[in-house]
Design an enzyme around this catalytic site. Structure first.
Site, short mmCIF file in Angstrom:
data_model
loop_
_atom_site.label_atom_id
_atom_site.label_comp_id
_atom_site.label_asym_id
_atom_site.label_seq_id
_atom_site.Cartn_x
_atom_site.Cartn_y
_atom_site.Cartn_z
N GLY A 23 32.88 7.53 -65.29
CA GLY A 23 33.33 6.73 -64.16
C GLY A 23 34.47 5.84 -64.59
CE LYS A 24 38.76 3.23 -67.69
NZ LYS A 24 38.46 3.46 -69.12
#
Ligand code: NAD
Length: 426
Positions: free
Chosen positions: A115-116
């Site tokens: 994720g980011k």
């Protein structure tokens, strides 16, 4: 005048980082055998959230910032990845950064997906109060996606332990319960891990030391150049210097410097913390920004932003090997040039994985209320990273493929196997 279009409207997108990732996936596909039918899973993020982040500014006005949180893949566990505050953040950049996290967590075999997050803002222009309000509002907006078993943010460019503390507190206020492992990279007094702050830099150094060993290069006296002198670059510089290597050149957003005998990373870090620019540092000569790439070195560490080393820059670089501290610093065309010139590139997904490995320890010890001291954490970090390095290096040698492709083969097999075993629902 009509209001400015948001950056995620097609015409304003910078899609270069996402295209880089797609090209990297295309390059690994021929090596995936039975897993290749599942590869399209990697070519799109699982979900992406775009949020508006309105902030009450100190002058009484209200400013709106674009924020993002992307889950690229969660087949192997909750999404994991940092939050970036930077004026150039775009949806496509966050997608690419989240995808690199998927590869990285699988490669080092920690039980996370990728994720980011990011906010399109220049935090140096905000007061501390504005920064806190921005962080809290962003966290409140992405709360539907985050949680210790859903998605665990961490620091990235321009974010730090204080920002993680605000994120944890905002999440706790909204949930009515404190769950310290909703973020990692927290201050130690809030459940942070002792060796987390310099874990990424330490990991860069460990990978460089392993590579030097395989290539018969003595680290003592070796010349190192580092682009970016933040969390990753400055941390790595300190470990190189302690091992007797000479940090001969540094470049950051403010300029570039050179010192043939090696500069003192601790002094340089103090200088920068005190608000000094690189060019004003005594004990090194100022270089033209671009001349940094012409400095002859043994080890080059790009530790700033993605897309810094394209084919042209790669053709100029005089070094024995590259260790990627940043995410995505070398473009696929840059990779081709390095390959032609026989310059190994230790890829980001391996070289900068120290941060996520220690983040995993922080998440796990928080969840079980265990405490590990710094010695235990550093020992385990070294163990996990050296094992990952050895598997990548041996696949690279046995199959005669570059280190990035070898790392992607190992990671993609794990991700796609998990994807297939879980099956599709509904
Ligand atoms: P940071 O904000 O602490 O430092 C960034 C550094 O890059 C600063 O020195 C800045 O001056 C420099 N920089 C920015 N733009 C530049 C430009 N155009 N030219 C030259 N220098 C420039 O960020 P960080 O946490 O050290 O992250 C650096 C890179 O490492 C990013 O790609 C990030 O995604 C990656 N990374 C960070 C971590 C972590 O634990 N912080 C973990 C893995 C990967």
């Amino acid at each position: 005048m009509s209001p400015a279009l948001p950056s995620y409207i097609e015409a304003k997108q910078n899609i270069a980082p996402w295209e880089m990732f797609l090209e990297q996936v295309a390059r690994v596909e021929p090596y995936l055998g039975v897993w290749s039918p599942w590869i399209d899973t990697l070519r799109r993020p699982r979900r992406a959230l775009i949020v508006d982040v309105p902030v009450q500014m100190d002058d009484g006005g209200i400013a709106h910032f674009e924020g993002y949180r992307v889950h690229h893949n969660t087949s192997r566990g909750p999404a994991k990845g940092g939050v970036r505050f930077h004026p150039d953040v775009t949806l496509a950049e966050v997608m690419a950064l989240s995808a690199w996290m998927t590869i990285k967590t699988a490669l080092v075999n920690v039980p996370f997906g990728g994720g980011k997050g990011g906010v399109r803002v220049d935090p140096s222009k905000l007061s501390i109060g504005e920064l806190e309000r921005l962080t809290r509002r962003y966290t409140a907006e992405i709360t539907p996606l985050i949680g210790p078993l859903q998605d665990i943010p961490a620091p990235d460019v321009n974010t730090n332990p204080q920002i993680m503390a605000w994120m944890m507190d905002t999440y706790a206020s909204r949930q009515g319960a404190l769950r310290t492992n909703v973020v990692t990279g927290k201050p130690i007094s809030l459940g942070g891990s002792p060796a987390r702050a310099d874990a990424t830099g330490r990991g860069v150094f460990i990978c460089a030391a392993e590579t030097a060993d395989h290539m018969g290069l003595d680290l003592k006296g070796a010349r190192v150049a580092i682009q970016g002198f933040g969390n990753v670059g400055a941390g790595a510089a300190r470990f190189f210097s302690e091992a007797g290597a000479r940090v001969v050149a540094v470049q950051d957003i403010t300029g570039a410097i050179y010192a043939s005998g090696g500069l003192d990373p601790a002094r340089l870090q103090e200088h920068i913390r005190a608000g000094g620019k690189l060019g004003e540092f005594t004990g090194a000569e100022a270089l033209e920004m671009d001349a940094f790439w012409d400095v002859e070195t043994d080890i080059l560490v790009p530790a700033a932003l993605e897309g810094q080393i394209d084919a042209k820059v790669a053709a100029r670089i005089k070094t024995k090997f590259v260790v990627e501290g940043a995410n995505g610093p070398t473009t696929p065309a840059g990779d081709d040039v390095f390959k032609r010139r026989n310059i190994p590139v230790v890829p980001d997904v391996l070289a900068n994985s120290g941060g996520v490995i220690v983040s995993y320890f922080e998440w796990a010890t928080d969840a079980s209320s265990l405490m590990w001291d710094e010695g235990q954490i550093v020992h385990r970090l070294r163990h996990v990273l050296e094992a990952a390095f050895q598997s990548v290096w041996s696949l690279h040698k046995h199959q005669n493929i570059d280190l990035r492709t070898a790392a992607y083969v190992l990671a993609c097999q794990r991700i796609l196997e998990a994807r297939r075993l879980r099956g599709l629902f509904p």
